[in-house]
Enzyme design. Structure first.
Site: not given
Length: 341
Positions: A162, A232, A328
């Site tokens: 990520r 998420s 995130e």
């Protein structure tokens, strides 16, 4: 004219904030000129794709540019397909288009929200597959000079979990305008994720994986059009080998993803769920009742409502498991990105 345009339909959390102006751009030249104009006017400027990974904390004081540079060019070679895709293409539409043209490889990444230009920033991934496995290059626009640069995926994009160089060294002065993908003709299904493990690797077709992934995502994840969310909210935390050994001895049923050299990536959703937080509500924000990794706008929440819940969730996980969750999402204040967690 100050704060005259709503951003509510332009961010997946559906936070009811406004910007001074919103302009849709369709070419690199247009993007450069509008960026320069904002700089000359001493006005903050923010480039958005689908607004799927941002949380607005307040009204934005400047101009929002919607990157809608489109186009999909496909070149076929003996052993591979090369795709050149504009940053303003919808990611899921690209996945579907590839399958319609019998070009497999991206099916595990179906229904990931957002636009193609955002995919390299996050190195998007799902169900055992990450973008970096297929990314060949990323084209970026240098905002100070208006020049285009092509960055090699293998040597320059610095893809990680990520993560990428676009979150760090290049975030201030470069905008992604296109992505190059390389999809091998020799297709190998990726069935490592538990929801796909029951499929027969000798018989499974890309379309079946695509349909299975879509079914799983629709069953577990809330539709942003109905419940504001960014997918998420937290990254899956990574712990070193020594801590991983101790963690598993204490929690042998924990969900995790083994990494090289004994490193372990824990499933953040499992951690949150085992703190008893699935479905937990704090004010106008809530943890989703089917997927604990997702925080939702339950009732016209503000950015601060979402952050208050995120702080609570992170503190509970820290106290229970001694594991620190990292977000995130990007948090956007009046003049740009801010750090609030």
């Amino acid at each position: 004219m100050k704060n005259s345009v709503t951003l509510k339909p332009l961010n997946s959390f559906s936070i009811d904030v406004r910007a001074r102006r919103v302009i849709t751009v369709h070419t690199e030249a247009e993007l450069f000129l509008l960026w320069q104009k904002a700089m000359n006017d001493d006005m903050p400027v923010l480039v958005l794709g689908g607004g799927n990974n941002v949380l607005f904390m307040e009204n934005y004081a400047g101009t929002v540019l919607l990157n809608r540079i489109t186009g999909v060019k496909i070149e076929e070679y003996l052993d591979v397909w090369h795709l050149h895709v504009g940053a303003g293409e919808v990611w899921h539409h690209l996945v579907r288009t590839c399958l319609e043209k019998n070009i497999p490889g991206l099916e595990n990444l179906a229904l990931i929200p957002g636009y193609v230009g955002s995919a390299p920033i996050q190195n998007i991934g799902a169900y055992g597959v990450e973008l970096k496995q297929f990314c060949d290059y990323v084209d970026v626009l240098h905002l100070e000079s208006g020049t285009l640069h092509r960055l090699s995926a293998t040597s320059e994009c610095q893809f990680g979990y990520r993560d990428s160089i676009f979150k760090h060294a290049l975030r201030e002065h470069y905008i992604i305008v296109a992505v190059g993908l390389r999809l091998p003709k020799v297709w190998q299904p990726v069935l490592t994720y538990c929801g796909l493990a029951h499929l027969d690797p000798q018989k499974v077709a890309p379309g079946l994986i695509y349909n299975t992934v879509c079914t799983m995502r629709q069953a577990k994840l809330p539709n942003p059009m109905l419940q504001g969310n960014a997918g998420s909210f937290f990254k899956n935390p990574i712990i070193d080998a020594s801590k991983a050994k101790r963690f598993l001895s204490r929690y042998p049923n924990a969900h995790y993803y083994p990494q090289p050299k004994g490193v372990m990536r824990l499933a953040a959703g499992w951690l949150i769920d085992h703190c008893g937080l699935k479905g937990y509500r704090l004010g106008r924000a809530a943890v989703h009742d089917k997927q604990a990794l997702v925080l939702i706008n339950a009732d016209n929440a503000t950015g601060e409502d979402i952050v208050a819940l995120a702080r609570y969730v992170r503190q509970q996980v820290l106290e229970r498991f001694s594991v620190w969750l990292e977000p995130e999402v990007q948090f956007i204040g009046a003049f740009g990105e801010i750090d609030v967690l």
